[in-house]
Design a protein around this motif. Structure first.
Motif, PDB file in Angstrom:
ATOM      1  N   LEU A  33       0.802  -1.218   0.000  1.00 46.76           N
ATOM      2  CA  LEU A  33       0.000   0.000   0.000  1.00 46.76           C
ATOM      3  C   LEU A  33       0.841   1.276   0.000  1.00 46.76           C
ATOM      4  O   LEU A  33       0.303   2.372  -0.155  1.00 46.76           O
ATOM      5  N   GLY A  34       2.150   1.127   0.186  1.00 47.51           N
ATOM      6  CA  GLY A  34       3.022   2.298   0.204  1.00 47.51           C
ATOM      7  C   GLY A  34       2.815   3.173   1.418  1.00 47.51           C
ATOM      8  O   GLY A  34       2.881   4.403   1.332  1.00 47.51           O
ATOM      9  N   ILE A  35       2.563   2.547   2.566  1.00 48.58           N
ATOM     10  CA  ILE A  35       2.306   3.279   3.805  1.00 48.58           C
ATOM     11  C   ILE A  35       3.378   2.923   4.829  1.00 48.58           C
ATOM     12  O   ILE A  35       3.787   1.768   4.953  1.00 48.58           O
ATOM     13  N   ASP A  36       3.809   3.908   5.585  1.00 49.75           N
ATOM     14  CA  ASP A  36       4.814   3.719   6.626  1.00 49.75           C
ATOM     15  C   ASP A  36       4.286   2.762   7.693  1.00 49.75           C
ATOM     16  O   ASP A  36       3.228   2.996   8.295  1.00 49.75           O
ATOM     17  N   LEU A  37       5.002   1.673   7.938  1.00 55.15           N
ATOM     18  CA  LEU A  37       4.591   0.686   8.937  1.00 55.15           C
ATOM     19  C   LEU A  37       4.449   1.320  10.308  1.00 55.15           C
ATOM     20  O   LEU A  37       3.623   0.894  11.129  1.00 55.15           O
ATOM     21  N   GLY A  38       5.213   2.372  10.574  1.00 55.34           N
ATOM     22  CA  GLY A  38       5.172   3.014  11.881  1.00 55.34           C
ATOM     23  C   GLY A  38       3.838   3.644  12.219  1.00 55.34           C
ATOM     24  O   GLY A  38       3.582   3.971  13.389  1.00 55.34           O
ATOM     25  N   LEU A  39       2.973   3.818  11.222  1.00 52.69           N
ATOM     26  CA  LEU A  39       1.655   4.396  11.481  1.00 52.69           C
ATOM     27  C   LEU A  39       0.686   3.382  12.070  1.00 52.69           C
ATOM     28  O   LEU A  39      -0.342   3.752  12.649  1.00 52.69           O
ATOM     29  N   LEU A  40       1.015   2.098  11.916  1.00 51.17           N
ATOM     30  CA  LEU A  40       0.150   1.039  12.408  1.00 51.17           C
ATOM     31  C   LEU A  40       0.460   0.741  13.865  1.00 51.17           C
ATOM     32  O   LEU A  40       1.615   0.603  14.253  1.00 51.17           O
ATOM     33  N   ARG A  41      -0.574   0.643  14.685  1.00 54.49           N
ATOM     34  CA  ARG A  41      -0.380   0.362  16.106  1.00 54.49           C
ATOM     35  C   ARG A  41      -0.336  -1.134  16.377  1.00 54.49           C
ATOM     36  O   ARG A  41      -1.002  -1.915  15.709  1.00 54.49           O
ATOM     37  N   ASP A  42       0.449  -1.525  17.365  1.00 54.34           N
ATOM     38  CA  ASP A  42       0.458  -2.909  17.812  1.00 54.34           C
ATOM     39  C   ASP A  42      -0.860  -3.173  18.541  1.00 54.34           C
ATOM     40  O   ASP A  42      -1.279  -2.383  19.383  1.00 54.34           O
ATOM     41  N   ASN A  43      -1.525  -4.260  18.210  1.00 53.75           N
ATOM     42  CA  ASN A  43      -2.823  -4.565  18.789  1.00 53.75           C
ATOM     43  C   ASN A  43      -2.873  -6.060  19.055  1.00 53.75           C
ATOM     44  O   ASN A  43      -2.954  -6.862  18.135  1.00 53.75           O
TER      45      ASN A  43
ATOM     46  N   ARG B 162      -3.079   8.079   1.034  1.00 53.79           N
ATOM     47  CA  ARG B 162      -3.408   6.932   1.883  1.00 53.79           C
ATOM     48  C   ARG B 162      -2.750   7.079   3.247  1.00 53.79           C
ATOM     49  O   ARG B 162      -1.585   7.451   3.349  1.00 53.79           O
ATOM     50  N   THR B 163      -3.514   6.743   4.293  1.00 53.03           N
ATOM     51  CA  THR B 163      -2.985   6.870   5.636  1.00 53.03           C
ATOM     52  C   THR B 163      -3.675   5.891   6.573  1.00 53.03           C
ATOM     53  O   THR B 163      -4.649   5.239   6.211  1.00 53.03           O
ATOM     54  N   VAL B 164      -3.145   5.798   7.790  1.00 48.49           N
ATOM     55  CA  VAL B 164      -3.729   4.967   8.840  1.00 48.49           C
ATOM     56  C   VAL B 164      -4.353   5.887   9.878  1.00 48.49           C
ATOM     57  O   VAL B 164      -3.745   6.885  10.276  1.00 48.49           O
ATOM     58  N   THR B 165      -5.557   5.576  10.296  1.00 48.34           N
ATOM     59  CA  THR B 165      -6.215   6.383  11.315  1.00 48.34           C
ATOM     60  C   THR B 165      -7.016   5.468  12.230  1.00 48.34           C
ATOM     61  O   THR B 165      -7.207   4.289  11.934  1.00 48.34           O
ATOM     62  N   ARG B 166      -7.483   6.013  13.328  1.00 52.88           N
ATOM     63  CA  ARG B 166      -8.274   5.222  14.268  1.00 52.88           C
ATOM     64  C   ARG B 166      -9.762   5.375  13.976  1.00 52.88           C
ATOM     65  O   ARG B 166     -10.211   6.417  13.521  1.00 52.88           O
ATOM     66  N   ALA B 167     -10.508   4.320  14.275  1.00 55.94           N
ATOM     67  CA  ALA B 167     -11.956   4.366  14.103  1.00 55.94           C
ATOM     68  C   ALA B 167     -12.598   3.437  15.130  1.00 55.94           C
ATOM     69  O   ALA B 167     -12.010   2.440  15.545  1.00 55.94           O
TER      70      ALA B 167
ATOM     71  N   ILE C  36      -9.777  -0.097   4.321  1.00 60.59           N
ATOM     72  CA  ILE C  36      -9.176  -1.406   4.552  1.00 60.59           C
ATOM     73  C   ILE C  36      -8.909  -1.529   6.036  1.00 60.59           C
ATOM     74  O   ILE C  36      -8.373  -0.606   6.665  1.00 60.59           O
ATOM     75  N   ILE C  37      -9.296  -2.644   6.604  1.00 65.01           N
ATOM     76  CA  ILE C  37      -9.017  -2.927   8.014  1.00 65.01           C
ATOM     77  C   ILE C  37      -7.933  -4.000   8.048  1.00 65.01           C
ATOM     78  O   ILE C  37      -8.187  -5.154   7.685  1.00 65.01           O
ATOM     79  N   PRO C  38      -6.710  -3.626   8.425  1.00 63.84           N
ATOM     80  CA  PRO C  38      -5.614  -4.594   8.430  1.00 63.84           C
ATOM     81  C   PRO C  38      -5.659  -5.487   9.671  1.00 63.84           C
ATOM     82  O   PRO C  38      -6.068  -5.051  10.752  1.00 63.84           O
ATOM     83  N   ALA C  39      -5.258  -6.729   9.499  1.00 67.67           N
ATOM     84  CA  ALA C  39      -5.220  -7.656  10.635  1.00 67.67           C
ATOM     85  C   ALA C  39      -4.232  -8.774  10.337  1.00 67.67           C
ATOM     86  O   ALA C  39      -4.265  -9.346   9.248  1.00 67.67           O
ATOM     87  N   THR C  40      -3.373  -9.052  11.291  1.00 64.07           N
ATOM     88  CA  THR C  40      -2.470 -10.186  11.113  1.00 64.07           C
ATOM     89  C   THR C  40      -3.135 -11.490  11.555  1.00 64.07           C
ATOM     90  O   THR C  40      -2.623 -12.572  11.295  1.00 64.07           O
ATOM     91  N   TYR C  41      -4.279 -11.371  12.238  1.00 69.09           N
ATOM     92  CA  TYR C  41      -5.106 -12.544  12.513  1.00 69.09           C
ATOM     93  C   TYR C  41      -6.524 -12.077  12.842  1.00 69.09           C
ATOM     94  O   TYR C  41      -6.748 -10.926  13.225  1.00 69.09           O
ATOM     95  N   ILE C  42      -7.480 -12.967  12.657  1.00 68.74           N
ATOM     96  CA  ILE C  42      -8.848 -12.739  13.106  1.00 68.74           C
ATOM     97  C   ILE C  42      -9.297 -13.975  13.867  1.00 68.74           C
ATOM     98  O   ILE C  42      -8.683 -15.046  13.762  1.00 68.74           O
ATOM     99  N   ILE C  43     -10.364 -13.815  14.627  1.00 66.94           N
ATOM    100  CA  ILE C  43     -10.945 -14.948  15.346  1.00 66.94           C
ATOM    101  C   ILE C  43     -12.414 -15.054  14.982  1.00 66.94           C
ATOM    102  O   ILE C  43     -13.145 -14.063  14.987  1.00 66.94           O
ATOM    103  N   GLU C  44     -12.826 -16.255  14.642  1.00 67.88           N
ATOM    104  CA  GLU C  44     -14.220 -16.537  14.298  1.00 67.88           C
ATOM    105  C   GLU C  44     -14.780 -17.554  15.276  1.00 67.88           C
ATOM    106  O   GLU C  44     -14.058 -18.422  15.779  1.00 67.88           O
ATOM    107  N   GLY C  45     -16.071 -17.434  15.541  1.00 63.17           N
ATOM    108  CA  GLY C  45     -16.752 -18.391  16.400  1.00 63.17           C
ATOM    109  C   GLY C  45     -17.920 -19.016  15.676  1.00 63.17           C
ATOM    110  O   GLY C  45     -18.613 -18.351  14.899  1.00 63.17           O
ATOM    111  N   ASN C  46     -18.165 -20.277  15.923  1.00 65.51           N
ATOM    112  CA  ASN C  46     -19.239 -21.000  15.248  1.00 65.51           C
ATOM    113  C   ASN C  46     -20.077 -21.723  16.290  1.00 65.51           C
ATOM    114  O   ASN C  46     -19.558 -22.247  17.271  1.00 65.51           O
ATOM    115  N   GLY C  47     -21.385 -21.745  16.078  1.00 64.34           N
ATOM    116  CA  GLY C  47     -22.258 -22.449  16.998  1.00 64.34           C
ATOM    117  C   GLY C  47     -23.035 -21.501  17.889  1.00 64.34           C
ATOM    118  O   GLY C  47     -22.850 -20.285  17.869  1.00 64.34           O
ATOM    119  N   ALA C  48     -23.907 -22.065  18.696  1.00 67.42           N
ATOM    120  CA  ALA C  48     -24.767 -21.277  19.573  1.00 67.42           C
ATOM    121  C   ALA C  48     -23.973 -20.706  20.741  1.00 67.42           C
ATOM    122  O   ALA C  48     -22.939 -21.238  21.138  1.00 67.42           O
TER     123      ALA C  48
END
Length: 227
Positions: free
Chosen positions: A21-31, A50-55, A100-112
């Motif tokens: 994306l040509g964006i500085d990695l330093g703009l992304l927060r560790d989460n 293009r930039t990174v911002t909070r939402a 775009i919402i970046p994520a190095t992982y996501i978690i999904e749940g299945n079932g009731a």
């Protein structure tokens, strides 16, 4: 999507996506992991930059004496079959403010609820570029601008049934031209994105059964999913 994601900025996956994306990695927060209604990082294009911002991860907000807060209507996800429904929460955002919402992982749940099975899902080549929408609000008390966002969800993918049998997140292909078009403020004819709204898994995924989102203790062996 059950609403939990994380970003590790020291991960090669995050570095690769930001490089595309040509964006500085330093703009992304560790989460280390967060769920709905929390502040997360989104990538957007404003005035061609293009930039990174909070939402706030909840598209619909309502004004309160203390400023905009998540509304009573669940909106951390936006269903793709509502994107072209005039009057829906995502109709105008789909045409005017995609992100775009970046994520190095996501978690999904299945079932009731109470017997839900969770999986931690990680990409193998680059961080997820989740297709999202954002909206802008003004804190009437302070004049501050606040952004909110949601992840677009699609129909369930056939190979996603054991992960989540009701929906699949919009995984944008990690191709520069596609990501740039998705973020472009100039594109309001969204018919060109129709092919992206077909459930797909653009790369090989590692899936690990875990105890629950906030206690990610493995409960089984990792397995792979490919489209």
């Amino acid at each position: 999507m059950c609403g939990y994601l994380g970003n590790a900025i020291d991960s090669p996956l995050a570095k690769t996506l930001m490089l595309i994306l040509g964006i500085d990695l330093g703009l992304l927060r560790d989460n280390t992991g967060t769920g709905p209604a929390a502040n997360i990082d989104i990538i957007l294009s404003k005035y061609g930059q293009r930039t990174v911002t909070r939402a706030i991860w909840w598209l619909l907000l309502e004004q309160t004496p203390d400023g905009p807060k998540p509304s009573k209507y669940t909106s951390f996800n936006t269903r793709s079959d509502k994107l072209n429904t005039l009057g829906s929460a995502g109709f105008h955002a789909y045409r005017e403010s995609r992100c775009i919402i970046p994520a190095t992982y996501i978690i999904e749940g299945n079932g009731a609820k109470g017997s839900r099975h969770y999986h931690r899902i990680e990409p193998t080549s680059t961080a997820f570029a989740l297709g999202g929408l954002y909206r802008e609000w003004i804190n009437q008390k302070t004049g501050e601008q606040i952004r909110s966002c949601s992840v677009i969800t699609l129909a369930p993918h056939p190979k996603w049934q054991t992960i989540h049998n009701k929906s699949t997140p919009l995984f944008l292909p990690p191709e520069q031209s596609i990501l740039e078009r998705w973020l472009s403020e100039d594109i309001i004819d969204v018919t060109e994105f129709n092919s992206l709204l077909v459930p797909s898994i653009p790369e090989r995924l590692h899936c690990t059964p875990i105890e629950r989102p906030r206690k990610q203790t493995p409960t089984g062996s990792c397995f792979e999913i490919t489209d």
